[in-house]
Design a protein around this motif. Structure first.
Motif, short mmCIF file in Angstrom:
data_model
loop_
_atom_site.label_atom_id
_atom_site.label_comp_id
_atom_site.label_asym_id
_atom_site.label_seq_id
_atom_site.Cartn_x
_atom_site.Cartn_y
_atom_site.Cartn_z
N LYS A 1 10.73 -0.85 -8.84
CA LYS A 1 10.85 -0.67 -7.39
C LYS A 1 11.08 -2.06 -6.76
O LYS A 1 10.25 -2.96 -6.88
N GLY B 1 10.99 -4.00 -3.73
CA GLY B 1 10.36 -3.88 -2.43
C GLY B 1 11.25 -4.41 -1.32
O GLY B 1 11.99 -5.38 -1.50
N GLY B 2 11.13 -3.75 -0.17
CA GLY B 2 11.86 -4.23 1.01
C GLY B 2 11.43 -5.64 1.39
O GLY B 2 12.21 -6.42 1.94
N SER B 3 10.18 -5.99 1.06
CA SER B 3 9.71 -7.35 1.36
C SER B 3 10.48 -8.37 0.54
O SER B 3 10.60 -9.53 0.92
N LYS C 1 12.12 -9.36 6.16
CA LYS C 1 11.36 -8.34 6.88
C LYS C 1 11.29 -8.57 8.39
O LYS C 1 11.24 -7.62 9.15
N GLY D 1 12.25 -2.18 3.94
CA GLY D 1 12.30 -3.51 4.53
C GLY D 1 12.72 -3.49 5.98
O GLY D 1 12.28 -2.63 6.76
N VAL E 1 7.82 -7.58 -5.34
CA VAL E 1 7.54 -7.87 -3.92
C VAL E 1 7.79 -9.35 -3.63
O VAL E 1 8.21 -10.11 -4.52
N VAL F 1 5.47 -11.53 -2.75
CA VAL F 1 4.29 -12.36 -3.07
C VAL F 1 4.10 -12.27 -4.59
O VAL F 1 4.60 -11.33 -5.21
N GLY G 1 1.89 -11.30 -6.53
CA GLY G 1 1.05 -10.23 -7.08
C GLY G 1 0.01 -9.89 -6.03
O GLY G 1 0.20 -10.23 -4.85
N ILE G 2 -1.08 -9.23 -6.44
CA ILE G 2 -2.16 -8.95 -5.48
C ILE G 2 -3.00 -10.21 -5.35
O ILE G 2 -3.47 -10.78 -6.35
N LEU G 3 -3.14 -10.65 -4.10
CA LEU G 3 -3.88 -11.89 -3.84
C LEU G 3 -5.26 -11.55 -3.28
O LEU G 3 -5.38 -10.76 -2.35
N GLY H 1 -4.51 -5.30 2.01
CA GLY H 1 -4.11 -4.97 3.37
C GLY H 1 -3.02 -3.92 3.48
O GLY H 1 -2.16 -3.81 2.61
N SER I 1 0.11 -2.75 6.24
CA SER I 1 0.99 -3.69 6.95
C SER I 1 1.40 -3.16 8.31
O SER I 1 2.20 -3.75 8.99
N THR J 1 4.57 3.27 5.48
CA THR J 1 4.22 3.52 4.07
C THR J 1 3.01 2.71 3.60
O THR J 1 2.70 2.70 2.42
N MET K 1 0.75 -3.06 1.21
CA MET K 1 0.24 -3.26 -0.17
C MET K 1 -0.80 -2.20 -0.53
O MET K 1 -0.83 -1.72 -1.67
N LYS L 1 0.97 0.89 -1.48
CA LYS L 1 1.63 0.70 -2.78
C LYS L 1 0.65 0.92 -3.93
O LYS L 1 0.95 1.62 -4.91
N1 LIG Z 1 -4.17 -8.57 -0.98
C1 LIG Z 1 -2.85 -8.71 -0.83
N2 LIG Z 1 -2.13 -9.31 -1.80
C2 LIG Z 1 -0.80 -9.47 -1.69
N3 LIG Z 1 -0.07 -9.04 -0.63
C3 LIG Z 1 -0.73 -8.42 0.37
C4 LIG Z 1 -2.14 -8.22 0.31
N4 LIG Z 1 -2.51 -7.57 1.44
C5 LIG Z 1 -1.40 -7.39 2.17
N5 LIG Z 1 -0.31 -7.90 1.52
C6 LIG Z 1 1.06 -7.86 2.07
O1 LIG Z 1 1.74 -6.81 1.44
C7 LIG Z 1 3.14 -7.12 1.50
C8 LIG Z 1 3.89 -6.23 0.55
O2 LIG Z 1 3.87 -4.91 1.05
P1 LIG Z 1 5.09 -4.40 1.93
O3 LIG Z 1 4.96 -2.93 2.11
O4 LIG Z 1 5.25 -5.24 3.14
O5 LIG Z 1 6.32 -4.75 1.00
P2 LIG Z 1 7.30 -3.81 0.17
O6 LIG Z 1 6.60 -2.61 -0.31
O7 LIG Z 1 7.94 -4.72 -0.80
O8 LIG Z 1 8.35 -3.42 1.30
P3 LIG Z 1 8.91 -1.93 1.61
O9 LIG Z 1 7.72 -1.15 2.06
O10 LIG Z 1 9.89 -2.19 2.69
O11 LIG Z 1 9.51 -1.48 0.34
C9 LIG Z 1 3.19 -8.60 1.17
O12 LIG Z 1 4.34 -9.19 1.71
C10 LIG Z 1 1.90 -9.12 1.81
O13 LIG Z 1 2.18 -9.71 3.05
#
Ligand SMILES: Nc1ncnc2c1ncn2[C@@H]1O[C@H](COP(=O)(O)OP(=O)(O)OP(=O)(O)O)[C@@H](O)[C@H]1O
Ligand SMILES: [Mg+2]
Length: 244
Positions: A10, A12-14, A19, A54, A168, A170, A172-174, A193, A195, A199, A202, A205
């Motif tokens: 997948k 990600g839009g991010s 974004k 995204g 994504v 970032v 990974g999970i931070l 978090g 967003s 959807t 994170m 997801k």
């Molecule tokens: N604990 C965390 N660790 C990492 N990222 C986090 C965390 N909590 C929130 N985030 C946010 O989650 C974002 C990724 O989720 P987001 O839904 O924005 O992206 P995506 O799924 O790639 O995009 P789309 O939904 O458009 O496909 C990261 O860019 C970050 O800012």
């Protein structure tokens, strides 16, 4: 030999869009993804690609809600048009990198939130690389958004692929600014978090990804940059592995 012989990725839009800039592709990231996936295919990997909304899909949904006060059925085409515009760009770039991609429009395979993947599975079995994407789907007198995160987990489960990879922006999970190597969904869900988008960011997801636990060999959330995708596909320790 490849660790992930078959996979669902997948994008990600991010990662593939900018974004905070309306309907803007992050061409550097999209091309990097195409290079990594093209390399994976050359190494013998088999895959389905799913992408997110995204700065195309998410703002379109927000526009409809702002204008109509809710996800009015007449707004469904507006969201679909935004998503199709991103999907055709993804399709074009992947094909330019010699990936035998074929495009499946989500609103024709899903009814409300229930999707049938026969056509996706058919093409995957033929050796093609299906692309599916999160989209707006009519549902009674409204529409629902079927997320790319959910589609990816469902397709991975149905195909029983080796790996489900979420790329994504970032690494990974931070937690406390550090990438966590391996997490149990129940242990981290409150620390991750949303967003504010439809959807669930994170958090959404991780919840969707957990559908595939026990059905695939590995689930990883990884930064798409710096060869993160191909490293995950080769079984290297990158990003965050989701376990049950
Ligand atoms: N604990 C965390 N660790 C990492 N990222 C986090 C965390 N909590 C929130 N985030 C946010 O989650 C974002 C990724 O989720 P987001 O839904 O924005 O992206 P995506 O799924 O790639 O995009 P789309 O939904 O458009 O496909 C990261 O860019 C970050 O800012
Ligand atoms: Mg998301």
């Amino acid at each position: 030999m490849l660790f992930c012989k078959s996979s669902v990725i997948k994008l990600g839009g991010s990662f593939i869009t900018v974004k905070d800039s309306l309907c803007t592709v992050n061409w550097g990231s999209l091309i990097s993804a195409a290079e990594q996936l093209s390399q994976y295919v050359k190494e013998g990997g088999r895959l389905v690609i799913v992408h997110g909304g995204g700065s195309f899909g998410h703002p379109a949904v927000k526009d409809v809600i702002k204008e109509k006060g809710r996800m009015d059925i007449s707004g469904v085409g507006y969201v679909q048009e935004a998503m199709l515009s991103l999907a055709t760009k993804v399709f074009k770039v992947l094909r330019a990198y010699e990936i035998d991609a074929v495009l499946h429009t989500t609103h024709t395979i899903c009814s409300c939130e229930t999707c049938s993947y026969e056509s996706v599975i058919r093409d995957f079995k033929k050796g093609l690389v299906p692309i599916v994407y999160g989209d707006a789907v009519p549902c009674n007198d409204t529409f629902v958004v079927v997320s790319g995160d959910r589609l990816a987990a469902e397709i991975a489960s149905e195909l029983g692929v080796d790996c489900l990879i979420y790329a994504v922006d970032v690494p990974g999970i931070l937690i406390n600014d550090k990438v966590v190597e391996r997490v149990k969904v129940s242990d981290i869900i409150d620390l991750v978090g949303g967003s504010g988008d439809i959807t669930g960011g994170m958090r959404g997801k991780v919840i969707e990804a957990s559908r595939a636990i026990g059905k695939v060999k590995r689930i990883v959330i990884v930064g798409g940059k710096e060869n993160g995708i191909i490293k995950a596909l080769r079984g290297e320790k990158v990003g965050t592995e989701i376990v049950g």
